[in-house]
Structure formats: structure tokens, C-alpha cells
Design a protein around this motif. Structure first.
Motif, PDB file in Angstrom:
ATOM      1  N   SER A  46      -8.605 -12.305 -15.503  1.00  0.00           N
ATOM      2  CA  SER A  46      -8.278 -10.942 -15.928  1.00  0.00           C
ATOM      3  C   SER A  46      -9.350  -9.960 -15.493  1.00  0.00           C
ATOM      4  O   SER A  46      -9.044  -8.844 -15.039  1.00  0.00           O
ATOM      5  N   VAL A  47     -10.611 -10.360 -15.628  1.00  0.00           N
ATOM      6  CA  VAL A  47     -11.722  -9.508 -15.186  1.00  0.00           C
ATOM      7  C   VAL A  47     -11.548  -9.125 -13.716  1.00  0.00           C
ATOM      8  O   VAL A  47     -11.725  -7.965 -13.328  1.00  0.00           O
ATOM      9  N   ASN A  48     -11.163 -10.104 -12.898  1.00  0.00           N
ATOM     10  CA  ASN A  48     -10.985  -9.841 -11.474  1.00  0.00           C
ATOM     11  C   ASN A  48      -9.787  -8.925 -11.212  1.00  0.00           C
ATOM     12  O   ASN A  48      -9.843  -8.045 -10.335  1.00  0.00           O
ATOM     13  N   ALA A  58     -20.732  -0.664  -8.687  1.00  0.00           N
ATOM     14  CA  ALA A  58     -21.282  -2.015  -8.535  1.00  0.00           C
ATOM     15  C   ALA A  58     -20.660  -2.904  -9.605  1.00  0.00           C
ATOM     16  O   ALA A  58     -20.015  -2.419 -10.539  1.00  0.00           O
ATOM     17  N   VAL A  59     -20.862  -4.221  -9.449  1.00  0.00           N
ATOM     18  CA  VAL A  59     -20.281  -5.210 -10.368  1.00  0.00           C
ATOM     19  C   VAL A  59     -21.400  -6.104 -10.897  1.00  0.00           C
ATOM     20  O   VAL A  59     -22.289  -6.514 -10.148  1.00  0.00           O
ATOM     21  N   ASP A  60     -21.349  -6.406 -12.184  1.00  0.00           N
ATOM     22  CA  ASP A  60     -22.371  -7.210 -12.844  1.00  0.00           C
ATOM     23  C   ASP A  60     -21.696  -8.303 -13.670  1.00  0.00           C
ATOM     24  O   ASP A  60     -20.520  -8.195 -14.022  1.00  0.00           O
ATOM     25  N   VAL A  61     -22.448  -9.354 -13.975  1.00  0.00           N
ATOM     26  CA  VAL A  61     -21.975 -10.470 -14.811  1.00  0.00           C
ATOM     27  C   VAL A  61     -23.141 -10.908 -15.691  1.00  0.00           C
ATOM     28  O   VAL A  61     -24.302 -10.873 -15.264  1.00  0.00           O
ATOM     29  N   PHE A  62     -22.832 -11.348 -16.910  1.00  0.00           N
ATOM     30  CA  PHE A  62     -23.832 -11.977 -17.772  1.00  0.00           C
ATOM     31  C   PHE A  62     -23.713 -13.478 -17.565  1.00  0.00           C
ATOM     32  O   PHE A  62     -22.844 -14.139 -18.129  1.00  0.00           O
ATOM     33  N   VAL A 100     -16.278 -13.846  -9.836  1.00  0.00           N
ATOM     34  CA  VAL A 100     -16.348 -12.384  -9.952  1.00  0.00           C
ATOM     35  C   VAL A 100     -17.018 -11.785  -8.710  1.00  0.00           C
ATOM     36  O   VAL A 100     -16.561 -10.778  -8.156  1.00  0.00           O
ATOM     37  N   PHE A 101     -18.091 -12.423  -8.253  1.00  0.00           N
ATOM     38  CA  PHE A 101     -18.787 -11.931  -7.062  1.00  0.00           C
ATOM     39  C   PHE A 101     -17.880 -11.972  -5.833  1.00  0.00           C
ATOM     40  O   PHE A 101     -17.901 -11.059  -4.992  1.00  0.00           O
ATOM     41  N   ALA A 102     -17.098 -13.038  -5.717  1.00  0.00           N
ATOM     42  CA  ALA A 102     -16.196 -13.158  -4.567  1.00  0.00           C
ATOM     43  C   ALA A 102     -15.174 -12.025  -4.564  1.00  0.00           C
ATOM     44  O   ALA A 102     -14.848 -11.456  -3.508  1.00  0.00           O
TER      45      ALA A 102
END
Length: 400
Positions: free
Chosen positions: A188-190, A204-208, A222-224
Motif C-alpha cells: 500500500s505504501v508503494n 524524497a522517500v524515507d523508511v524507518f 520501498v526504495f525500488a
């Protein structure tokens, strides 16, 4: 419009060290710096429309807060008290507290309410010389609420006349409706990322990436997706444990990895090779009473730029003072005052994908600077609890 500031000391950060020049003048022409030097060297034919006597004030570039979570509703003051009375994080979470409490409050707030709450936070940062802020989402954790937070961040910059960089952090925590289904949530995030990107809401995109956050494999998913959309990535990395997140982020040429208390030597090496900035967040270290220090000396030896930020958020860093963050970085992490200043200027710029030169004072550059009631920048981070800004100047005009 030519505006002259005379009788000032200037730290340009454009040269080695502070780029320090004493008893000089600075000329602003149509929003740009057109002269920095001795008053006697100013070309005689220069027409001056407006003149200010700096009375010996110190001038620096405006500050950059490159890691904040500025848009949210509610606060966690009660939890702060409960923890000090002996309640565990698990106790608080079971009672509906923790990040889920902030998510619930944020989802319940309108965009107008979120903006009204965010404006005084950003204004407090501006009163300490900040004119560029990164704002992460991550307290909505649904498509509509994430979009709302990102829209508010954009509006905040327009309303206050400062630069705001938006970072999509829907992969911040697992919302209650996805309990036990973290892989589904990442899908869903993607999907939401694509929507927000199409609407021009993401810079930009970030992840914990953490044991209590998301796994390296989920982070890479998510990075992909970000890479497919041409979006740069950042990472909350190695804050509570070594997940190998920094090395993973470096493979994606991440702009920055942030926190980094548990960063390994291999992670440092990977960041150095990728040109990834280390963003240190001393207020979170302080507020959570951490004892594991980031590997400062390893980062120094590897030549990894070290940025600093307030990490303003309601749960682990309710900080709105870059000067206090600098003091904490020097006190806890043993950064030098020069490193602390570079952390909120040239290295913070790199953490946002900007050139280091954009955070310096130079002829031809933007006339964005701060006048401080101090004789030298080091004097500004030695005490705390003061408000030493005399003027915030943007595009050559006094903002505050």
C-alpha cells in the motif's frame, strides 16, 4: 535595489573553516549578494538605496533543518510523564499511546488545523535562523492522511516564505488496521507513493528500517519503487540496532542516513563510497536517554559529511532549537563548533540533495543570511536558552 550592510563580521562557510572575515560590509542587489569585503574596496560608483549599520553583528548563512516531522496533531506529554512514573512503552502502547496516538490525532485533524499547528513550530525554527526545512509525513499512515500532511507541508512553505522539502515517510510504523500484515502495508505504501508523486507532493522517500519498524527487505521494496519514480531516498538507519540499513541505502545512492547510533564500520564505508550524508540527531539521543554514541571518529576518518537536525517530532524529539541541537552535538557527540555549524549549513544542504555551495555566502549567491548578536558563530552554541537572532534576511529583505 542595492542594500548595504556595513560594520559586520561574516562567516561565509565558502572557504576553509568558517570562511571568517572581520569588519567588512555585504552588498545585496536584487536578491543576490554582489559584494563581500572591506567598505573601502566597494566600487566608488556603487549606488546604495538602503543602508544598515550591523554594529559588529555576526552574519552567517541561514540554517537548514534537514530532518523534521513538523506536521502532526496532538502531543505526548502525558506519555512522557507516565514513562517517568515507571510505565513501559508496551504499557503505553496497549493503552493506545505511542505513535498510534499521534496517528489518531493527525487523522482526526483537518488540513487547516494541521497547518495552524505547524505554523508556530516552523516560526520557532525561523526565530533561530532557519529558512529551509525538510518535513516528513508519517503520522497519517493512510493515503488520504499522508496526502494531507504533504499538502500542508507545501502550504507551510508558501505561507511563511521559506523553502520546504517534503519527504514521504508512510513506512514509518504499521497502522492498527494492518496489524500482522506488514508486507501488505508496504504494498500500500508503494501504491500511495505513486499517487502522491503524480500530484507533485514528494521530494524524497524515507523508511524507518528497524526491529520495531520495517525490515531491510521491506525497505528495499520501498526504495525500488522510489527509484522507478525517479525519487531520491533517505533512511532512518541504525538508531536502535544494526539492521545493515546504511549499506542498503548506500546501494541506492541515498541522500542521507539518519540517527546512526549503531552504525557499523561497513556501513560507514558504504556511505563514504556512495557520498551519503550522515544526519546526526542529538535531541532524540538526549530525549530517549540513549547511551550508544554514533561512530563519530569513524565518520570523520572516512570523510562522511555529518549534518545535524532537530528531528522535531512529538514522540522522541520535541525540539525546536537548532542552536540547542548544536550544543548537544558538541556536548554529547564531541563535535567541534565548526562541525556543528557545517552540520546545519553546508552538510545539511547535501542531505537534501543540494550543493554545499548553496548554503554558503558568496558573490552571485542568494542574499539569504542571519544577523546574530554575537562576535563569532562559536559564541552562539556555547550558551543555551537565548534568542540571539537580530534579523533574518531572505532575498536581501529583512524577514524578521
Amino acid at each position: 535595489m542595492n542594500t548595504l550592510w556595513r560594520h559586520v563580521q561574516v562567516a561565509t562557510f565558502a572557504d576553509v573553516g568558517y570562511g571568517w572575515q572581520e569588519d567588512i560590509c555585504l552588498l545585496c542587489s536584487d536578491g543576490k549578494i554582489s559584494f563581500i569585503g572591506k567598505l573601502g574596496d566597494l566600487p566608488g560608483h556603487t549606488h546604495i538605496d538602503q543602508e544598515h549599520d550591523g554594529q559588529g553583528a555576526c552574519i552567517t548563512p541561514t540554517l537548514i533543518d534537514c530532518h523534521t516531522h513538523l506536521v502532526y496533531a496532538g502531543n505526548r506529554a502525558l506519555e512522557f510523564e507516565l514513562r517517568l512514573e515507571g510505565a513501559s512503552y508496551a504499557d503505553i502502547a496497549r493503552a493506545g499511546g505511542g505513535i498510534r496516538a499521534t496517528v489518531a490525532a493527525t487523522r482526526a485533524a483537518s488540513e487547516a488545523e494541521l497547518l495552524a499547528l505547524a505554523v508556530p513550530r516552523a516560526a520557532a525554527l525561523m526565530r533561530e535562523g532557519v529558512a529551509r526545512i525538510e518535513i516528513k509525513s508519517g503520522y497519517g499512515l493512510s493515503l488520504e492522511s499522508e496526502r494531507a500532511c504533504l499538502r500542508v507541508a507545501r502550504q507551510l512553505g508558501k505561507q511563511l516564505g521559506i523553502a520546504v522539502h517534503t519527504t514521504y515517510l508512510a513506512a514509518h510504523a504499521l497502522p492498527a488496521e494492518f496489524a500482522g500484515r506488514s508486507d501488505d502495508y508496504i504494498e500500500s505504501v508503494n501504491a500511495w507513493m505513486r499517487v502522491c508523486h503524480d500530484e507533485g507532493l514528494i521530494d524524497a522517500v524515507d523508511v524507518f528500517c528497524e526491529g520495531i519498524g520495517f525490515t531491510p527487505a521491506q525497505t528495499e521494496s520501498v526504495f525500488a519503487q522510489a527509484k522507478l519514480l525517479g525519487l531520491p531516498v533517505k533512511l532512518h538507519a541504525e538508531q536502535l540496532s544494526d539492521q545493515g540499513g546504511a549499506a542498503l541505502a548506500a546501494r541506492y545512492q541515498a541522500l542521507s542516513c539518519d540517527h546512526l547510533e549503531y552504525l557499523s564500520e561497513a556501513g560507514v564505508t558504504a556511505m563514504a563510497a556512495a557520498g551519503t550524508v550522515a544526519v546526526l540527531l542529538p535531541a532524540a539521543y538526549y530525549f530517549l536517554r540513549e547511551t550508544k554514541l554514533p561512530p563519530i571518529e569513524l565518520l570523520r576518518r572516512a570523510g562522511v559529511p555529518m549534518a545535524l537536525a532537530t528531528d522535531h517530532n512529538p514522540g522522541s524529539s520535541p525540539m525546536l532549537s537548532p542552536l540547542l541541537a548544536m550544543n548537544m552535538a558538541c556536548t554529547f557527540f564531541r563535535l567541534t563548533p565548526l562541525e556543528a555549524w557545517q552540520g546545519f549549513t553546508v552538510h545539511a544542504a547535501r542531505a537534501l540533495g543540494l550543493s554545499a555551495a548553496s548554503a554558503t555566502l558568496r558573490v552571485g549567491g542568494a542574499a539569504d543570511f542571519v544577523l546574530w548578536s554575537a562576535a563569532h558563530p562559536r559564541e552562539l552554541i556555547y550558551p543555551f536558552g537565548h534568542r540571539p537572532v537580530t534579523s533574518l534576511v531572505l532575498n536581501g529583505q529583512i524577514k524578521t
